[in-house]
Design a protein around this motif. Structure first.
Motif, mmCIF file in Angstrom:
data_model
loop_
_atom_site.group_PDB
_atom_site.id
_atom_site.type_symbol
_atom_site.label_atom_id
_atom_site.label_comp_id
_atom_site.label_asym_id
_atom_site.label_seq_id
_atom_site.Cartn_x
_atom_site.Cartn_y
_atom_site.Cartn_z
ATOM 1 N N THR A 1 0.842 -1.198 0.000
ATOM 2 C CA THR A 1 0.000 0.000 0.000
ATOM 3 C C THR A 1 0.875 1.244 0.000
ATOM 4 O OG1 THR A 1 -1.810 -1.132 1.122
ATOM 5 C CG2 THR A 1 -1.773 1.259 1.296
ATOM 6 N N ASP A 2 1.917 1.242 0.815
ATOM 7 C CA ASP A 2 2.836 2.386 0.866
ATOM 8 C C ASP A 2 3.560 2.587 -0.460
ATOM 9 O OD1 ASP A 2 2.123 2.836 3.494
ATOM 10 O OD2 ASP A 2 3.868 1.793 4.333
ATOM 11 N N ARG A 3 3.978 1.488 -1.091
ATOM 12 C CA ARG A 3 4.770 1.577 -2.322
ATOM 13 C C ARG A 3 3.937 1.758 -3.584
ATOM 14 N NH1 ARG A 3 7.637 -3.522 -1.424
ATOM 15 N NH2 ARG A 3 8.515 -3.160 0.597
ATOM 16 N N GLN A 4 2.840 1.006 -3.696
ATOM 17 C CA GLN A 4 2.091 0.975 -4.957
ATOM 18 C C GLN A 4 0.792 1.754 -4.910
ATOM 19 O OE1 GLN A 4 1.741 -3.238 -5.495
ATOM 20 N NE2 GLN A 4 3.745 -3.401 -6.474
ATOM 21 N N GLY A 5 0.340 2.085 -3.732
ATOM 22 C CA GLY A 5 -0.891 2.843 -3.600
ATOM 23 C C GLY A 5 -2.084 1.974 -3.232
ATOM 24 N N LEU A 6 -3.075 2.642 -2.686
ATOM 25 C CA LEU A 6 -4.269 1.973 -2.172
ATOM 26 C C LEU A 6 -5.068 1.286 -3.274
ATOM 27 C CD1 LEU A 6 -5.282 5.125 -0.168
ATOM 28 C CD2 LEU A 6 -4.212 3.107 0.798
ATOM 29 N N ASP A 7 -5.234 1.976 -4.389
ATOM 30 C CA ASP A 7 -6.055 1.419 -5.463
ATOM 31 C C ASP A 7 -5.434 0.168 -6.061
ATOM 32 O OD1 ASP A 7 -8.113 3.271 -5.199
ATOM 33 O OD2 ASP A 7 -7.123 4.708 -6.519
ATOM 34 N N ALA A 8 -4.119 0.142 -6.187
ATOM 35 C CA ALA A 8 -3.452 -1.043 -6.731
ATOM 36 C C ALA A 8 -3.660 -2.246 -5.820
ATOM 37 C CB ALA A 8 -1.961 -0.770 -6.915
ATOM 38 N N VAL A 9 -3.549 -2.046 -4.521
ATOM 39 C CA VAL A 9 -3.752 -3.140 -3.565
ATOM 40 C C VAL A 9 -5.208 -3.593 -3.583
ATOM 41 C CG1 VAL A 9 -3.704 -3.777 -1.117
ATOM 42 C CG2 VAL A 9 -1.807 -2.499 -2.118
ATOM 43 N N ASN A 10 -6.141 -2.656 -3.614
ATOM 44 C CA ASN A 10 -7.552 -3.039 -3.659
ATOM 45 C C ASN A 10 -7.905 -3.787 -4.934
ATOM 46 O OD1 ASN A 10 -8.864 -2.450 -1.229
ATOM 47 N ND2 ASN A 10 -8.841 -0.271 -1.687
ATOM 48 N N LEU A 11 -7.279 -3.426 -6.035
ATOM 49 C CA LEU A 11 -7.511 -4.153 -7.288
ATOM 50 C C LEU A 11 -7.060 -5.601 -7.157
ATOM 51 C CD1 LEU A 11 -8.250 -4.344 -10.298
ATOM 52 C CD2 LEU A 11 -5.947 -3.498 -10.806
ATOM 53 N N VAL A 12 -5.856 -5.800 -6.648
ATOM 54 C CA VAL A 12 -5.341 -7.158 -6.463
ATOM 55 C C VAL A 12 -6.240 -7.941 -5.499
ATOM 56 C CG1 VAL A 12 -3.393 -8.496 -5.518
ATOM 57 C CG2 VAL A 12 -2.974 -6.554 -7.034
ATOM 58 N N CYS A 13 -6.724 -7.282 -4.465
ATOM 59 C CA CYS A 13 -7.581 -7.952 -3.478
ATOM 60 C C CYS A 13 -8.917 -8.366 -4.091
ATOM 61 C CB CYS A 13 -7.810 -7.053 -2.269
ATOM 62 S SG CYS A 13 -6.306 -6.799 -1.315
ATOM 63 N N ALA A 14 -9.522 -7.501 -4.875
ATOM 64 C CA ALA A 14 -10.806 -7.837 -5.501
ATOM 65 C C ALA A 14 -10.627 -8.970 -6.513
ATOM 66 C CB ALA A 14 -11.411 -6.605 -6.161
ATOM 67 N N VAL A 15 -9.562 -8.912 -7.304
ATOM 68 C CA VAL A 15 -9.286 -10.001 -8.252
ATOM 69 C C VAL A 15 -9.019 -11.296 -7.480
ATOM 70 C CG1 VAL A 15 -7.640 -10.853 -9.979
ATOM 71 C CG2 VAL A 15 -8.492 -8.506 -10.117
ATOM 72 N N GLY A 16 -8.267 -11.192 -6.387
ATOM 73 C CA GLY A 16 -8.001 -12.366 -5.553
ATOM 74 C C GLY A 16 -9.271 -12.976 -4.992
ATOM 75 N N ALA A 17 -10.219 -12.139 -4.602
ATOM 76 C CA ALA A 17 -11.486 -12.645 -4.069
ATOM 77 C C ALA A 17 -12.293 -13.350 -5.159
ATOM 78 C CB ALA A 17 -12.289 -11.511 -3.439
ATOM 79 N N VAL A 18 -12.276 -12.827 -6.381
ATOM 80 C CA VAL A 18 -12.971 -13.499 -7.491
ATOM 81 C C VAL A 18 -12.322 -14.859 -7.752
ATOM 82 C CG1 VAL A 18 -13.473 -13.419 -9.966
ATOM 83 C CG2 VAL A 18 -13.787 -11.365 -8.586
ATOM 84 N N VAL A 19 -10.996 -14.882 -7.797
ATOM 85 C CA VAL A 19 -10.277 -16.137 -8.028
ATOM 86 C C VAL A 19 -10.550 -17.116 -6.885
ATOM 87 C CG1 VAL A 19 -7.962 -17.173 -8.223
ATOM 88 C CG2 VAL A 19 -8.515 -15.069 -9.465
ATOM 89 N N ALA A 20 -10.625 -16.621 -5.666
ATOM 90 C CA ALA A 20 -10.928 -17.478 -4.519
ATOM 91 C C ALA A 20 -12.289 -18.140 -4.692
ATOM 92 C CB ALA A 20 -10.887 -16.669 -3.221
ATOM 93 N N GLY A 21 -13.276 -17.366 -5.154
ATOM 94 C CA GLY A 21 -14.596 -17.943 -5.393
ATOM 95 C C GLY A 21 -14.549 -19.076 -6.403
ATOM 96 N N ALA A 22 -13.759 -18.896 -7.449
ATOM 97 C CA ALA A 22 -13.607 -19.952 -8.452
ATOM 98 C C ALA A 22 -12.876 -21.157 -7.861
ATOM 99 C CB ALA A 22 -12.869 -19.410 -9.673
ATOM 100 N N LEU A 23 -11.850 -20.902 -7.069
ATOM 101 C CA LEU A 23 -11.087 -21.982 -6.453
ATOM 102 C C LEU A 23 -11.942 -22.786 -5.472
ATOM 103 C CD1 LEU A 23 -8.303 -23.307 -6.214
ATOM 104 C CD2 LEU A 23 -7.675 -21.547 -4.571
#
Length: 178
Positions: A59-81
């Protein structure tokens, strides 16, 4: 504030839906395991404590939006998994554990990024902002539990996995439409 709160509402709703229904799924006819198995499976979530400092640094290095994007994509992938739970036996349990771990890490990491955003808004109102944010997050979690049970009753485990992917997908859509 609204952006962070809505993001956490959606991802935490997905998280709560999955955990609530998971207990029903693995103690039900698909696996016939007892409640201690739910507790053992929940231990995989303890690994998220290692993700929290990483999320903070990202979050400090890449910014809040970048981390939230990865988290939302991760949650979608988790649902598929989580759909791999239909494999049954050890393979299904490993898939469920991996999916829940990914969902846990995505939810916790998003929490870190979202709180960093809201706490930076107005330093003298941090307590009020955090109270409003956490109230929204827990309302999302409550709604997710309610929806997860209904999805499980109506559509089984596939319905719950679809709900997880839908909620996380809505977080992605909200991000795209900002």
């Amino acid at each position: 504030m609204r952006r962070s709160a809505l993001n956490q509402v959606l991802v935490f709703a997905a998280f709560s839906a999955a955990w609530t229904a998971l207990a029903l799924y693995i103690t039900g006819p698909a696996y016939r395991l007892g409640t201690p198995a739910v507790g053992v499976l929940a231990l995989v979530g303890a690994a998220r404590m290692f993700a929290t400092p990483v999320a903070g640094r990202r979050t400090d290095r890449q910014g809040l939006d970048a981390v939230n994007l990865v988290c939302a994509v991760g949650a979608v992938v988790a649902g598929a998994l989580l759909l791999t739970g239909h494999l049954g036996g050890a393979a299904g349990l490993v898939g469920l554990g991996a999916g829940m771990l990914l969902l846990d890490v995505a939810t916790q990491s998003g929490q870190v990024a979202n709180q960093a955003r809201i706490l930076a808004l107005c330093p003298e109102a941090r307590a009020r902002l955090n109270t409003a944010y956490m109230t929204c997050a827990f309302l999302g979690g409550s709604a997710g539990s309610w929806l997860g049970v209904r999805a499980y009753a109506a559509f089984g485990w596939n319905g719950v996995c679809g709900l997880v992917m839908l909620l996380a997908g809505l977080a992605l859509l909200r991000r795209a439409l900002r």
